[in-house]
Design an enzyme around this catalytic site. Sequence first.
Site, PDB file in Angstrom:
ATOM      1  N   TYR A 198       0.844  -1.199   0.000  1.00 15.11           N
ATOM      2  CA  TYR A 198       0.000   0.000   0.000  1.00 15.11           C
ATOM      3  C   TYR A 198       0.879   1.248   0.000  1.00 15.11           C
ATOM      4  O   TYR A 198       2.057   1.194   0.354  1.00 15.11           O
ATOM      5  CB  TYR A 198      -0.931   0.007   1.219  1.00 15.11           C
ATOM      6  CG  TYR A 198      -0.228   0.176   2.546  1.00 15.11           C
ATOM      7  CD1 TYR A 198       0.253  -0.928   3.244  1.00 15.11           C
ATOM      8  CD2 TYR A 198      -0.031   1.446   3.099  1.00 15.11           C
ATOM      9  CE1 TYR A 198       0.895  -0.783   4.458  1.00 15.11           C
ATOM     10  CE2 TYR A 198       0.604   1.600   4.322  1.00 15.11           C
ATOM     11  CZ  TYR A 198       1.078   0.483   5.001  1.00 15.11           C
ATOM     12  OH  TYR A 198       1.716   0.641   6.207  1.00 15.11           O
ATOM     13  N   CYS A 199       0.280   2.369  -0.415  1.00 13.11           N
ATOM     14  CA  CYS A 199       0.958   3.661  -0.343  1.00 13.11           C
ATOM     15  C   CYS A 199      -0.116   4.735  -0.141  1.00 13.11           C
ATOM     16  O   CYS A 199      -1.263   4.414   0.167  1.00 13.11           O
ATOM     17  CB  CYS A 199       1.798   3.920  -1.592  1.00 13.11           C
ATOM     18  SG  CYS A 199       0.831   4.021  -3.118  1.00 13.11           S
ATOM     19  N   THR A 200       0.217   5.995  -0.313  1.00 13.85           N
ATOM     20  CA  THR A 200      -0.699   7.091   0.009  1.00 13.85           C
ATOM     21  C   THR A 200      -1.971   7.073  -0.836  1.00 13.85           C
ATOM     22  O   THR A 200      -3.083   7.060  -0.316  1.00 13.85           O
ATOM     23  CB  THR A 200      -0.015   8.459  -0.195  1.00 13.85           C
ATOM     24  OG1 THR A 200       1.276   8.405   0.396  1.00 13.85           O
ATOM     25  CG2 THR A 200      -0.834   9.588   0.405  1.00 13.85           C
TER      26      THR A 200
END
Length: 343
Positions: A198-200
């Site tokens: 996951y990321c922003t």
Amino acid sequence: MQLYNKLSAKERAELIDKAGKDRLTISFYQYYKIKDPQVFRDQLYINWDKLDVLGRIYVSFEGINAQLSVPAENFKTFKADLDCISFLENVRLNVAVEHDNKSFLKLKVKVRDKIVSDGLNDDTFDVTDIGVHLKAEEFNEMLADPNTVCVDMRNHYESEIGHFKGAIRPDVDTFRDSLDIIEEDLKNHKEDKNLLMYCTGGIRCEKASAYFKHKGFKNVFQLEGGIIEYTRQTKSEGVENKFIGKNFVFDHRRAERISDDVVSQCHQCGEPCDEHVNCDNEACHLLFIQCKSCSEKMNTCCSDTCKNIASLPFVEQKTLRKGKGNSNKIFKKGRSEVLKFKK
Ligand SMILES: [Zn+2]
Ligand SMILES: [Zn+2]
């Protein structure tokens, strides 16, 4: 025609106050081969300037990455405009959880080599062969699976103030560095484990998932729309929230609070704290975590040296900086020898 921002941030802030209208903070991205980024950029600028859009937008031969704010009353027109661009029709718009009319104060649309600086040579692998997108609920299920390794694809100063419980958080300053570290750590599990990332807002995982698949990982999954979209789903669909702390964002707000947990500490005194500041010495500008009492004591500076410099008259500060124009670059973001609690 005027294709560049002319108002200062201060003038813009005053205009926003005067207008007294709500603005939405939005981000989106799309990988797509844009033939003439400069022409596309100019067209966007003309359209969006008319709608009073503000923000930071990167356009390149590989696509678009946009973070912006738009007056709520113009949102429909803005969306309709996007839908007229074939590769942006129905693109997912991440709408910020926390409200801030001043998340952006200028409209900057820039042509860049890449829409995210990833340090990768794209010719080496197929960037369209990405991992499986998961919605919030599916993400939670996979996170709970003992056969899953969850990895945070962001940099250390982002994951420090908030992350998914149990996620691996590489202590890296760049996206490129994290790829190598993760591959090395998981080299014996390319086929048997679920690699869940996951990321922003999802954009970094698009590249990373394609990269890991190219490197032989068989079960690659990614959080669709990143933490921003995950949070929206937990709020609107009643999905349980597994993210603790704050989501670091790249506008004036710096972060959105997702849960009440404070998972980091003041870099100066060690007290629980998750407020990022920039050192008030303009020549330093170090990004670090500082609590209220340290901020008062240090005048929002990272060290006694910076505090002394920042207290000097502006002209003197300028003389001191002469010849050391890049002195702020000797520090990495969020790290410095002077910070007792940032190893
Ligand atoms: Zn403190
Ligand atoms: Zn400093």
